[in-house]
Design an enzyme around this catalytic site. Structure first.
Site, PDB file in Angstrom:
ATOM      1  N   HIS A 277      66.387 -97.406 -26.950  1.00  0.00           N
ATOM      2  CA  HIS A 277      67.510 -97.969 -26.186  1.00  0.00           C
ATOM      3  C   HIS A 277      68.260 -99.012 -27.019  1.00  0.00           C
ATOM      4  CE1 HIS A 277      66.133 -95.789 -22.740  1.00  0.00           C
ATOM      5  NE2 HIS A 277      65.022 -96.489 -22.635  1.00  0.00           N
ATOM      6  N   ASP A 328      64.622 -88.950 -22.508  1.00  0.00           N
ATOM      7  CA  ASP A 328      63.967 -90.033 -21.775  1.00  0.00           C
ATOM      8  C   ASP A 328      63.539 -89.618 -20.366  1.00  0.00           C
ATOM      9  OD1 ASP A 328      63.051 -92.465 -20.889  1.00  0.00           O
ATOM     10  OD2 ASP A 328      64.918 -93.541 -21.133  1.00  0.00           O
TER      11      ASP A 328
HETATM   12 ZN   LIG Z   1      61.577 -94.549 -21.895  1.00  0.00          ZN
END
Ligand SMILES: [Zn+2]
Length: 454
Positions: A277, A328
């Site tokens: 991220h 994800d």
């Molecule tokens: Zn994750």
């Protein structure tokens, strides 16, 4: 030996695909990559390649999904009632986690990884923290859940890097795990390492890695234990980083610094580390990541779904952080969508166009992801590399009329027609050869959500 003739193939260091490329492999490794016609029209040489498997469309190296939590796939389409935010989404995610055991997780992950195969993903990085039974009681085999994931990838025909995740605390302040989180915990980092040391999958399709769930879940004084374990074993290390501003605020309140600074001070950053991220880094954080050559894995469709925000991805790449991509939470499983989101999100953020070249998007989806997962021998069409070939049709309603170099701005996972992993066909004609993906997804998700929906 197997030979394929790609109508177009995207060769390393080329700005755009090359026409009529003969690709040869033996025992799952590329032995020759030969452009036959240059940039001109096909020559007679093409006609004599009778035994080569024709791959019409654009063929790219295998796509690497560098960040996955397989069980989150069960949440797709279920989290949008009542204006859910990240934290309410997390509560629903925990509800699914409480229902999984090694058998139900094998069934679910097998279907999810087969969905990935259909999308052209030949290798997944599974950031795995659901280790133990209800209440945190270990299974008879304390790595039974890891083994289920490794087996699931084998059934689906893709490779896996099992990123065994240390998840030890319920907050930056070191609060104990409570409720569903207790299934994630090993007590402390030394006991985490002892469990992982006992897990020795030997198959060719699996490699191990380590993960620190986040600075929320591993106390500062134990970060170096996990990082040292990965370093000693020469394995990749992944960590969720600054996905939400609340994580930065909590870290500053407890430690007086950003999560990135905390990781740097405890030896976590470096070229074998991937920060996942990195949505809310400071300018100093970007420099720390880049100077240490720490990799960055962005997950644009999940960051979009969870309202995380858009990170300064171009600046992080320019600072020295190689990029990779992950699906994800699997709100979407489509690395073409993740790749073009690098450019599109940057456009929204800066109100300018032209941040990433198509070849850079391809690199993040292929060689960047494989490198982040410890597979330096995959992701490029070059002699000695693993024979992963992903073919995208250029004659669908989405891609017809699109120049091959524009595929990353037009194609979706649904345009993948053929997937070859380590020289073996896994997807042909847009169909998985061994898994009925929609049926298995439906049944596996029903098994873990039935009570939720009743
Ligand atoms: Zn994750």
């Amino acid at each position: 030996m197997t030979r394929w003739l790609a109508e177009y193939a995207w060769l390393p260091d080329r700005a755009e695909p090359t026409r009529d490329v003969l690709i040869e492999a033996t025992d799952g490794r590329l032995t020759a990559v030969t452009p036959l016609t240059g940039d001109g029209p096909p020559t007679a040489g093409v006609e004599v390649l009778g035994d080569a498997v024709r791959l019409p469309g654009l063929t790219v190296p295998g796509l690497a999904n560098a960040h996955s939590h397989a069980f989150h796939r069960a949440l797709r389409g279920r989290t949008h009632d009542g204006r859910g935010d990240f934290w309410s989404w997390r509560s629903l995610m925990y509800a699914i986690a409480t229902r999984l055991d090694p058998d139900t997780y094998l069934a679910l992950a097998r279907a999810v990884y087969a969905e990935m195969a259909l999308a052209g993903i030949t290798c997944v990085g599974e950031f795995h923290y659901l280790h133990h039974g209800p209440g945190g009681t270990p299974y008879d085999d304390p790595n039974a859940m890891s083994a289920a994931l490794v087996e699931a990838a084998a059934h689906a025909g893709i490779r896996i890097t099992l990123l065994d995740t240390a998840y030890l605390a319920g907050g930056v302040d070191g609060a104990p795990l409570t409720g569903p989180q207790r299934r994630f915990g090993d007590g402390d980092a030394l006991r985490w390492a002892a469990r992982v040391d006992a897990f020795g999958p030997a198959d060719d399709h699996v490699r191990l890695g380590a993960a620190i769930h986040s600075v929320r879940a591993v106390p500062a004084e134990q970060l170096a234990t996990v990082a040292g374990w990965a370093d000693r074993n020469g394995l990749p290390l992944h960590v969720h980083l600054s996905e939400q501003p609340a994580e930065n605020d909590a870290c500053r309140a407890v430690h007086g610094c950003t999560p990135t600074r905390l990781l740097a001070d405890h030896g976590v950053l470096g070229p074998h580390t991937t920060a996942v991220h990195a949505t809310h880094p400071t300018a100093a954080d970007v420099a720390l990541l880049g100077d240490s050559r720490t990799r960055v894995c962005v997950c644009p469709t999940t960051e979009r779904d969870l309202a995380d925000g858009v990170g300064p991805v171009r600046r992080m790449a320019d600072a020295g952080s190689p990029l990779s991509l992950g699906s994800d939470s699997h709100a979407v499983v489509d690395l073409f969508e993740e790749a073009r989101a690098l450019e599109m999100d940057e456009r929204l953020r800066t109100r300018r166009r032209g941040h990433f070249t198509p070849a850079e998007l391809l690199g993040a989806a292929t060689v960047g992801g494989h490198a982040a997962l410890g597979w330096g021998d995959a992701g490029r069409f070059a002699v000695g590399q693993r024979a992963d070939l992903v073919t995208v049709r250029l004659d669908s309603a989405r891609t017809a009329g699109v120049p091959p170099a524009g595929a990353f701005f037009a194609a979706t996972a649904a345009d993948v027609t053929s997937v070859i992993v380590d020289g073996r066909p896994v997807v042909d004609g847009g169909r998985h050869l061994t898994v009925d993906v929609p049926t298995e997804l439906r049944d596996a998700i029903a098994a873990v959500t039935a009570k939720e929906d009743s």
